[in-house]
Design a protein around this motif. Structure first.
Motif, PDB file in Angstrom:
ATOM      1  N   ALA A   1       0.837  -1.201   0.000  1.00 54.01           N
ATOM      2  CA  ALA A   1       0.000   0.000   0.000  1.00 54.01           C
ATOM      3  C   ALA A   1       0.869   1.247   0.000  1.00 54.01           C
ATOM      4  N   GLY A   2       1.900   1.231   0.831  1.00 56.62           N
ATOM      5  CA  GLY A   2       2.795   2.388   0.893  1.00 56.62           C
ATOM      6  C   GLY A   2       3.454   2.639  -0.445  1.00 56.62           C
ATOM      7  N   GLU A   3       3.904   1.534  -1.065  1.00 54.65           N
ATOM      8  CA  GLU A   3       4.555   1.689  -2.375  1.00 54.65           C
ATOM      9  C   GLU A   3       3.591   2.226  -3.421  1.00 54.65           C
ATOM     10  N   GLU A   4       2.358   1.749  -3.371  1.00 55.84           N
ATOM     11  CA  GLU A   4       1.388   2.181  -4.376  1.00 55.84           C
ATOM     12  C   GLU A   4       1.093   3.673  -4.232  1.00 55.84           C
ATOM     13  N   VAL A   5       0.986   4.112  -2.969  1.00 54.55           N
ATOM     14  CA  VAL A   5       0.710   5.545  -2.761  1.00 54.55           C
ATOM     15  C   VAL A   5       1.916   6.373  -3.199  1.00 54.55           C
ATOM     16  N   ASN A   6       3.102   5.906  -2.827  1.00 56.75           N
ATOM     17  CA  ASN A   6       4.308   6.640  -3.245  1.00 56.75           C
ATOM     18  C   ASN A   6       4.379   6.758  -4.773  1.00 56.75           C
ATOM     19  N   LEU A   7       4.169   5.621  -5.412  1.00 60.73           N
ATOM     20  CA  LEU A   7       4.244   5.604  -6.873  1.00 60.73           C
ATOM     21  C   LEU A   7       3.206   6.561  -7.470  1.00 60.73           C
ATOM     22  N   SER A   8       2.035   6.566  -6.872  1.00 57.87           N
ATOM     23  CA  SER A   8       0.970   7.439  -7.382  1.00 57.87           C
ATOM     24  C   SER A   8       1.360   8.901  -7.251  1.00 57.87           C
ATOM     25  N   ILE A   9       1.906   9.252  -6.102  1.00 51.25           N
ATOM     26  CA  ILE A   9       2.309  10.649  -5.892  1.00 51.25           C
ATOM     27  C   ILE A   9       3.400  11.033  -6.899  1.00 51.25           C
ATOM     28  N   ASP A  10       4.375  10.158  -7.048  1.00 51.68           N
ATOM     29  CA  ASP A  10       5.470  10.448  -7.979  1.00 51.68           C
ATOM     30  C   ASP A  10       4.965  10.571  -9.410  1.00 51.68           C
ATOM     31  N   ARG A  11       4.008   9.758  -9.720  1.00 52.82           N
ATOM     32  CA  ARG A  11       3.456   9.772 -11.083  1.00 52.82           C
ATOM     33  C   ARG A  11       2.739  11.094 -11.349  1.00 52.82           C
ATOM     34  N   ILE A  12       2.056  11.587 -10.352  1.00 57.36           N
ATOM     35  CA  ILE A  12       1.383  12.880 -10.524  1.00 57.36           C
ATOM     36  C   ILE A  12       2.425  13.980 -10.736  1.00 57.36           C
ATOM     37  N   VAL A  13       3.498  13.909  -9.961  1.00 56.89           N
ATOM     38  CA  VAL A  13       4.575  14.895 -10.129  1.00 56.89           C
ATOM     39  C   VAL A  13       5.173  14.797 -11.531  1.00 56.89           C
ATOM     40  N   TYR A  14       5.331  13.542 -11.986  1.00 55.67           N
ATOM     41  CA  TYR A  14       5.862  13.322 -13.338  1.00 55.67           C
ATOM     42  C   TYR A  14       5.009  14.041 -14.382  1.00 55.67           C
ATOM     43  N   TYR A  15       3.716  13.843 -14.313  1.00 57.87           N
ATOM     44  CA  TYR A  15       2.834  14.455 -15.320  1.00 57.87           C
ATOM     45  C   TYR A  15       2.707  15.966 -15.117  1.00 57.87           C
ATOM     46  N   ALA A  16       2.754  16.401 -13.852  1.00 54.23           N
ATOM     47  CA  ALA A  16       2.696  17.843 -13.607  1.00 54.23           C
ATOM     48  C   ALA A  16       3.829  18.538 -14.343  1.00 54.23           C
ATOM     49  N   GLY A  17       4.983  17.898 -14.328  1.00 52.71           N
ATOM     50  CA  GLY A  17       6.142  18.469 -15.012  1.00 52.71           C
ATOM     51  C   GLY A  17       6.002  18.499 -16.520  1.00 52.71           C
ATOM     52  N   TRP A  18       5.238  17.578 -17.069  1.00 51.92           N
ATOM     53  CA  TRP A  18       5.097  17.522 -18.527  1.00 51.92           C
ATOM     54  C   TRP A  18       4.178  18.617 -19.090  1.00 51.92           C
ATOM     55  N   CYS A  19       3.288  19.147 -18.251  1.00 56.11           N
ATOM     56  CA  CYS A  19       2.226  20.034 -18.760  1.00 56.11           C
ATOM     57  C   CYS A  19       2.755  21.109 -19.702  1.00 56.11           C
ATOM     58  N   ASP A  20       3.856  21.737 -19.300  1.00 55.48           N
ATOM     59  CA  ASP A  20       4.357  22.826 -20.147  1.00 55.48           C
ATOM     60  C   ASP A  20       5.573  22.395 -20.959  1.00 55.48           C
ATOM     61  N   LYS A  21       5.671  21.125 -21.246  1.00 53.45           N
ATOM     62  CA  LYS A  21       6.812  20.653 -22.040  1.00 53.45           C
ATOM     63  C   LYS A  21       6.441  19.789 -23.244  1.00 53.45           C
ATOM     64  N   TYR A  22       5.365  19.017 -23.125  1.00 51.67           N
ATOM     65  CA  TYR A  22       5.102  18.086 -24.236  1.00 51.67           C
ATOM     66  C   TYR A  22       4.886  18.822 -25.553  1.00 51.67           C
ATOM     67  N   LEU A  23       4.301  20.019 -25.477  1.00 49.35           N
ATOM     68  CA  LEU A  23       4.089  20.787 -26.708  1.00 49.35           C
ATOM     69  C   LEU A  23       5.423  21.134 -27.361  1.00 49.35           C
ATOM     70  N   GLN A  24       6.391  21.446 -26.522  1.00 51.79           N
ATOM     71  CA  GLN A  24       7.696  21.800 -27.073  1.00 51.79           C
ATOM     72  C   GLN A  24       8.372  20.601 -27.715  1.00 51.79           C
ATOM     73  N   VAL A  25       8.170  19.444 -27.103  1.00 51.13           N
ATOM     74  CA  VAL A  25       8.856  18.264 -27.615  1.00 51.13           C
ATOM     75  C   VAL A  25       8.196  17.726 -28.882  1.00 51.13           C
ATOM     76  N   PHE A  26       6.891  17.822 -28.956  1.00 50.19           N
ATOM     77  CA  PHE A  26       6.188  17.142 -30.049  1.00 50.19           C
ATOM     78  C   PHE A  26       5.552  18.055 -31.094  1.00 50.19           C
ATOM     79  N   SER A  27       5.635  19.357 -30.898  1.00 46.76           N
ATOM     80  CA  SER A  27       5.131  20.250 -31.937  1.00 46.76           C
ATOM     81  C   SER A  27       6.205  20.415 -32.993  1.00 46.76           C
TER      82      SER A  27
END
Lengths: 492, 292, 304
Positions: free
Chosen positions: B101-127
């Motif tokens: 359970a602890g690992e799943e929550v940790n992974l979930s939090i990290d995953r949200i951080v991962y995507y939060a970081g992409w918000c203003d970058k994917y356009l730059q990479v793929f446009s």
């Protein structure tokens, strides 16, 4: 001094263009075209052929083989074998050179290609010469260069080919659509079974000859001609990994359904009812040209045709007046004449469809205008047609007509026109005409369409991705983004 | 001894926590047969309402600046971090070990951080700016596909849900999500996290209920633009693909373990993007031969 | 000012020009294929629309006389050739030219208003014009004050044209915009409007002293202005591209453009002229090629 007849002012003479027919003497069309399977031209297993005719005079051009399931199976097997044994193991830079070679031979034979395209499709020679054939060649050139650079298109991924791709193309840009399909598929290391449309198979068969001449390994590209049943055989073949289809939304939906539950990938480039929006601050004369080009280019047989015109009310009367005047100068007639602007409708069937919509438009109370023009007695022709007094709820403003028929609506505010433009199941393209940059960016970002032409219309380029939102399909063709439709990506 | 207050799990639609309009509920049980709680058994009409909310929220969410979306996503991670214990307790209640359970929550939090970081970058990479052979400036960029219907992975309660939702909303889409039917607790608790993280109402709508009952509505609703099927059933995916034809929906399914590193990728953001290509003339005065 | 009916144009309402769109449209005129009958007819029309021009510091009576003879006798081994429309000279040469072409129907056009720069006071320009008319000029080709135009003094430009028009009376006034100095098509359009509203009978692209001169883009822009003006006022304004049109092909494409933008009514020398010096011989070579079937050499065509 010798006496001379002196005319201070010459009387206003009617000055018209004499016929300027493109020569067809260099053509050597065969009487009969067979299927191109595994690098050979083979007879259809049923022995059946159908006629392809010249829509501008209804004369028969050649007989075309009708492929059945057995033939398609042969083609898929050839493609599979070529994929496993040759094409997928060949170094990418070698693949690139084959594609490049195809492009060069096409270029060399472009005069032949453009004339045959005009004969078989009814499109004007001006367009075949200046648009279709050069763009088709350039597509091969463009994707040739991608073959050994795929890792740059997909950062941090391993790129793999899909395998055998089945491709079904329409009759409006026969050679160009073949290029759009084949070039990226080859660049990404796939092998191909392509079916051209039944009314326009000839340039695809010439392309088969070119491919054979290029020495492309047998079976890498197979071209099977036929009707819908041939297409269905490709779609349903269990050993096809991907279907790429360009055509009507109805058929696209059938394909999407047919492959449901299979592992086949699919891209669909379907219909449209694209809005062309003229704001009051537009460069009005260039906007009128854009309207003309948007709807009368290729007789309106263009999925992204600007078939719904929206004009801001303060300039509506002026634009319509200029549009009508401009329509009077369009030369309608023999597509082989270099001065023809609007050629023949592709088939009797399509002409019937267009005429049915024109009837509906009149019945709906819209006001029709067609310029006075002489139309050849034989062949399938439809004069350029516009409807004014059209409402959003008119059928002619909602359904794709796929002919030289424009509906005109007016609007008051930017908000209104965005809503109306998006108020459609389709989302392929849109045009915006305004001299205000901020307005263009606002409207272009809010229109649900895959291609936005701002202060231009119907422009195409191999580097420019093309494809739609909503029921206009999914996947892109052209450009770097066009590669994605033909690859499997995995973690590095 | 103090009597424990049991949590009422409701739906999450349009930033509100309504009960299902149908008034129905179901009681999933853990492996030992103990009831997990009373969950709303969402109806087709709840799906419809969720779609309306998602559609309404789409304009505002998709037009937020990428930076702002990113900030909001980071905020989700912060909120989830703050409520780790609650999620761990729910996961344990649903059958995980404490460690899992602890690992799943940790992974979930990290995953949200991962995507939060992409918000203003994917356009730059793929446009791309496309060098067309005419006097035009031509560029292609991504735009969100619209409203996405998500059938969340059924075998996890939190990580599958988070992994499905985040790439969709990071890319400016709004969504409605059918949570895992048998282990649904985290989904509604996650809705509370979303609700307290500046995520505008309607951007994410979460329903609990019976997959079989609702899957057809997800696949056939004319105002859903795309479907993510997070399950593994071949039958279900075929059904979705067949019904999706009505409005040419984009259907994606990912038969994979969302806890793996494959479970997060910018390419998942891409799957829920359209490519828009724009042309504009470039006036060329002076000519290329001029020296400026 | 005598002519108080003249109205300054509403410059805010004139259409914006998208140059790339103009280039695309012009390219379609250039792909028109003019063959056989229509080519021969077109070539004859071109000859009859030429303002045969010499505007050099070294112009002498001898040079002007020779050119005038050519204007009336383009190629006398063929009978059915027309004359050119006019000869175009400096004011000091008007009298000489007039004497040479009298009774031939060929008109004498004189440049004026401190051609080519226009950088003189209005008094000088008025005198320049009066002088040319008194010497017998049938047409006046004036230049606008580009410096004033580019500094935004549109009223000055308008008033100057109107003042010259006053002096011209029935003498036809061609207004040279010198589009190569205006640079943008939006400026060309604006200057066209000012000239037409100020009383121009013709608008003309260039002096021939500045490059680029009569590009098809510029001419097209001016033709559109003429069309809109005609639809607003009912008045037909003539068009004269000048400078840079030296081949038959380019001239034919100009005719195509006139036909498709303005219609056949403008396809005569009352409303369309080419300002050119070397065009005539190229057209003559084409005419003879079509009559004889063999390609021609410049050695066989007089270069007066």
């Amino acid at each position: 001094m010798r006496e001379k007849k002196i005319k201070t002012t010459s009387p206003s003479l009617e000055w018209n263009y004499s016929p300027a027919l493109e020569s067809t003497s260099h053509l050597k069309l065969k009487k009969q075209y067979d299927l191109f399977i595994n690098g050979e031209f083979v007879k259809p297993s049923s022995g059946k052929y159908f006629d392809t005719i010249n829509p501008s005079n209804e004369e028969k051009l050649a007989e075309i083989a009708h492929a059945n399931e057995e033939d398609v199976d042969k083609a898929v097997k050839a493609a599979r074998k070529a994929f496993t044994e040759v094409w997928s193991v060949m170094p990418a830079k070698e693949r690139a050179k084959y594609i490049f070679r195809i492009a060069r031979i096409m270029q060399e034979r472009s005069r032949e290609l453009m004339v045959v395209e005009t004969l078989d499709a009814g499109k004007t020679i001006r367009e075949s010469r200046d648009v279709d054939v050069p763009l088709a060649c350039n597509h091969f050139f463009y994707y040739a260069g991608w073959a050994d650079k795929l890792e740059y298109a997909f950062p941090n991924r391993t790129v793999k080919s899909l395998g055998v791709v089945g491709q079904i193309i329409p009759w409006n840009f026969p050679l160009l659509m073949a290029a759009w399909k084949i070039a990226p598929a080859l660049a990404t290391g796939n092998t191909v079974v392509l079916k051209p449309a039944e009314t326009t198979p000839l340039t695809a068969m010439l392309l088969a000859e070119i491919i054979k001449e290029s020495g492309l390994p047998d079976g890498v590209v197979n071209i099977v001609t036929g009707y819908g049943d041939t297409g269905a055989a490709i779609v349903n073949h269990p050993d096809v990994n991907k279907i790429a289809f360009t055509g009507s939304t109805n058929v696209g939906k059938l394909i999407q359904k047919a492959i449901a539950g299979t592992d086949k990938k699919v891209t669909l480039e379907l219909g449209g009812k694209s809005a062309n929006i003229i704001f009051e601050d537009a460069a009005i004369d260039q906007a009128v040209e854009g309207i003309i080009n948007g709807i009368f280019f290729n007789q309106g047989h263009v999925c992204c045709a600007g078939s719904r015109l929206f004009i801001q009310e303060p300039i509506a009367d002026k634009v319509i007046k200029k549009l009508k005047e401009r329509m009077q100068t369009l030369q309608v007639g023999n597509p082989l004449d270099k001065n023809t602007d609007v050629g023949a409708i592709n088939s009797q069937e399509q002409l019937d469809t267009i005429n049915r919509y024109i009837k509906i438009g009149k019945k709906e109370g819209a006001e029709m205008f067609q310029p006075a023009c002489k139309i050849p007695e034989k062949g399938f022709y439809c004069p350029p047609t516009i409807f004014t007094n059209v409402a959003q709820s008119n059928i002619i403003a909602q359904e794709e007509i796929f002919g030289p028929v424009l509906t005109i609506q007016t609007f008051r505010t930017v908000d209104e026109v965005i809503q109306k433009a998006n108020n459609s199941p389709y989302g392929l393209a849109a045009g915006i005409w305004s001299e205000k940059g901020a307005q263009i960016f606002n409207v272009s970002s809010k229109l649900k369409a895959g291609v936005i032409w701002a202060n231009t219309y119907n422009k195409f380029d191999p580097t420019s991705p093309f494809g739609g939102y909503k029921e206009s399909g999914f996947g892109r063709e052209g450009g770097m983004h066009g590669l994605a439709s033909y690859v499997k990506l995995s973690n590095k | 001894m103090r009597l424990e207050i049991l949590k009422t799990y409701k739906l999450y639609i349009g930033g509100q926590f309504p009960r299902t309009e149908s008034g129905r509920f179901y009681t999933p049980k853990n492996k030992k047969g103990a009831p997990l709680g009373n969950m709303c058994l969402a109806s087709r009409k709840d799906v419809k309402n969720a779609v309306s909310s998602a559609r309404k929220a789409f304009g505002g969410w998709s037009e937020k600046t990428a930076f702002n979306r990113s900030q909001i996503l980071y905020r989700i991670a912060e909120m989830l971090e703050g409520r780790r214990d609650q999620f761990i307790a729910e996961l344990v209640k649903q059958g995980s070990t404490l460690k899992q359970a602890g690992e799943e929550v940790n992974l979930s939090i990290d995953r949200i951080v991962y995507y939060a970081g992409w918000c203003d970058k994917y356009l730059q990479v793929f446009s791309s700016v496309n060098p067309v052979s005419s006097s035009h400036f031509n560029f292609s960029l991504q735009e969100p596909v619209g409203v996405v219907g998500v059938i969340a992975p059924q075998d996890t309660s939190l990580i599958g849900l988070v992994s499905a939702i985040l790439p969709i909303i990071a890319g400016g889409n709004t969504c409605l999500v059918l949570a895992s039917e048998n282990i649904p607790l985290c989904s509604i608790t996650f809705a509370e996290v979303l609700n307290s993280s500046d995520v505008p109402g309607g951007v994410v709508n979460i329903l609990t209920g019976n997959e079989k009952e609702l899957i057809e509505t997800f696949a056939s609703h004319m105002d859903i633009n795309s479907v993510l099927y997070g399950g593994a059933s071949k039958e279900n995916i075929q059904l979705i693909q067949e019904l999706a034809v009505v409005n040419v929906k984009r259907v994606h399914y990912y038969p994979m373990n969302w806890s793996n590193e494959d479970g997060q990728s910018v390419y998942l953001i891409n799957d829920f993007q359209e490519i828009k290509t724009t042309w504009h003339p470039i006036e060329n005065i002076g000519g290329s031969s001029s020296v400026y | 000012m005598k002519n108080s009916k003249l109205k300054f144009p509403d410059l805010l309402s004139i259409p914006k020009i998208d140059k790339v769109g103009v280039e695309e449209r012009v390219a379609t005129f250039q792909t028109r294929s003019i063959k056989n009958e229509s080519k021969i007819q077109g070539l004859n029309m071109i000859l009859n629309m030429i303002d045969l021009t010499t505007l050099e510091g070294k112009d002498t009576p001898g040079k002007v006389k020779q050119m005038c003879y050519k204007a009336m006798h383009l190629h006398d081994s063929f009978d059915d050739l027309p004359t050119v429309a006019a000869v175009c000279v400096y004011p000091s040469m008007v009298k000489i030219a007039k004497d040479e072409v009298k009774n031939s129907g060929v008109k004498v056009a004189s440049v004026s208003t401190a051609f080519p720069s226009g950088q003189s006071p209005l008094d000088v320009k008025i005198y320049d014009t009066k002088f040319a008319i008194s010497e017998g000029a049938d047409e006046i080709d004036m230049v606008i004050s580009r410096g004033k135009f580019l500094s935004g003094d549109y009223n000055f430009v308008f008033d100057e044209i109107a003042a010259i028009k006053d002096i011209c009376g029935k003498v036809r006034l061609k207004v040279i915009l010198e589009t190569g100095e205006l640079v943008t098509l939006d400026n060309v359009r604006k200057a066209s409007e000012i000239a037409m509203y100020a009383g121009a009978d013709f608008i003309k692209t260039s002096t021939g002293k500045i490059q680029p001169a009569a590009t098809m883009q510029v001419t097209y822009t001016m033709l559109l202005a003429i069309k809109d003006f005609y639809q607003k006022t009912g008045k037909m304004i003539g068009m004269k591209p000048a400078g840079g049109i030296s081949t038959s092909k380019l001239a034919l494409h100009n005719l195509v453009m006139v036909k498709e933008v303005l219609g056949n009514d403008w396809l005569n020398n009352e409303y369309f002229r080419f300002g050119a010096s070397s065009l005539a011989n190229d057209v003559l070579m084409q005419v003879l090629k079509s009559k004889t079937g063999v390609y021609q050499s410049p050695d066989y065509f007089s270069i007066d």
